[in-house]
Design a protein around this motif. Structure first.
Motif, PDB file in Angstrom:
ATOM      1  N   ASP A 119      73.283  -5.617 -56.305  1.00 26.87           N
ATOM      2  CA  ASP A 119      72.866  -4.413 -57.024  1.00 26.87           C
ATOM      3  C   ASP A 119      73.920  -3.309 -56.927  1.00 26.87           C
ATOM      4  O   ASP A 119      74.192  -2.595 -57.896  1.00 26.87           O
ATOM      5  N   PHE A 120      74.561  -3.187 -55.749  1.00 31.14           N
ATOM      6  CA  PHE A 120      75.618  -2.183 -55.603  1.00 31.14           C
ATOM      7  C   PHE A 120      76.859  -2.584 -56.404  1.00 31.14           C
ATOM      8  O   PHE A 120      77.504  -1.750 -57.036  1.00 31.14           O
ATOM      9  N   PRO A 167      80.156  -6.231 -51.425  1.00 30.71           N
ATOM     10  CA  PRO A 167      78.996  -5.433 -51.844  1.00 30.71           C
ATOM     11  C   PRO A 167      77.827  -6.297 -52.310  1.00 30.71           C
ATOM     12  O   PRO A 167      78.024  -7.344 -52.948  1.00 30.71           O
TER      13      PRO A 167
END
Length: 368
Positions: free
Chosen positions: A350-351, A347
């Motif tokens: 930010d995720f 990921p």
């Protein structure tokens, strides 16, 4: 360390019954099948073979076991269920629940799968082994006392726990389930009890659709002794380790168990066909090391991993090898051929921050 590896060739022979065409071949070799379910023997067989190819197999204490006895099974499952299962099994197979077909002799194979878990728990609980891995098949964590589903015909881990408790080998047990699907069967069996802490890390909204909610904490004496962590699809290596550090380990430390059992599925891996998570072989190794260290701190190292799901024939062997090497404290490696590709696809920052924040939010709701 003495690490046991419990397996039996016959567990690979469990077949999908009415979901596949099965040709009988005399009872002494694996049935020939065409088509079938995602839960197939090859993920498990290739794991065992990989252990042999790398040499890790020779470092383990390799054992089989007797099938779980009717008495042991009846501590969890009503006799009416067991008798009907045996009747259908003797008659050539059938189906007892949702997505749990079986062929002739399926009762005996499921009892053998449960027996591997029983023997592994017994050997660790008595101190005969430091820790152990049971390559159980068919799996068990979706099986309720009389409602099998999700490829699971008998509740392997609860059968093993009840056998150990009946012998006075363990009073307080943790079951950590990191299979990507919610461990609804184990949860249901212990939902009213405070002597078994059940923790499930699973993909939110995956199978089963109607269980695994954060607010399902137990009932009566069991209130607070069931923990569900429904994780967002796309959770990867750092999210899983954050869940272990932020929720799982603090909860286990507060419970102070005599024994820790992991329902060890590998279907949270990135390329599993039945999930949408991004764990890697390194993730399962890291989680296993955390559980090994936690068991050493709390309960004399008494830790058992019991095989559950995982449906990628190409990748489950590497995930399992990584976990078993970590369990045994071995440096024998099976280099992950997809490691670099999976690292790139983890990921975005930010995720990943969002995923870890969601775990923190759930931890606060769980008072952890």
């Amino acid at each position: 360390m003495a690490t046991g590896f419990f397996w039996d060739e016959r567990c690979f022979w469990h077949a999908g019954g009415n979901y596949v065409f099965t040709m009988p071949v005399g009872g002494l070799v694996q049935p020939m099948t065409a088509g079938g379910l995602p839960e197939n023997p090859e993920t498990k067989r290739r794991l065992k073979n990989l252990l042999e190819v790398t040499g890790l197999f020779a470092e383990l204490d390799n054992r089989s076991a007797e099938p779980a006895s009717y008495e042991a099974l009846a501590r969890v499952h009503p006799e009416t269920y067991l008798d009907e299962f045996k009747r259908l099994s003797d008659a050539g197979g059938g189906e007892l629940g949702r997505c749990v077909p079986f062929g002739k002799g399926g009762f005996e194979l499921a009892a053998l799968s449960a027996g591997l878990a029983v023997a592994a728990v017994d050997a660790v609980a008595t101190g005969e082994l430091d820790n152990a891995y049971a390559l159980s098949r068919p799996p068990g964590h979706h099986c309720l006392p009389e409602d099998p589903n999700g490829f699971c015909l008998l509740a392997n881990i609860p059968v093993a726990i009840e056998a150990a408790q009946a012998k006075g080998l363990a009073k307080r047990v943790v079951v950590l389930d990191w299979d990507v699907h919610h461990g609804n069967g184990t949860e249901a069996i212990y939902y009213d009890r405070d002597d078994v802490l059940t923790i499930s890390l699973h993909q939110q909204g995956n199978y089963p659709l109607d269980t695994g909610a954060l607010q399902d904490r137990g009932r009566g004496a069991g209130e607070g002794y069931n923990i569900n962590l429904p994780m967002h699809a796309g959770s990867g290596h750092t999210a899983y380790l954050h869940a272990m550090d932020r929720v799982v380990i603090p909860a286990i430390e507060a419970f102070e168990p005599d024994l820790i059992i992991v329902a060890c599925g590998y279907d949270a891996a990135m390329i599993d066909p039945l999930a949408r998570m991004q764990a890697t072989a390194a993730t399962f190794a890291a989680m296993t090391r955390r559980m090994r260290d936690t068991a050493a701190k709390l309960c004399g190292g008494k830790l058992v991993l019991v095989h559950e799901g995982g449906y990628s024939e190409a990748y489950v062997p590497f995930c399992g090898h990584a976990a078993i090497a970590a369990l045994a404290g071995s440096n024998t490696a099976a280099p992950d051929p997809l490691a670099r590709s999976f690292e790139i696809r983890q990921p975005a920052p930010d995720f990943d921050a969002f995923l870890r924040q969601s775990i923190d939010d759930m931890a606060r709701q769980l008072d952890l």
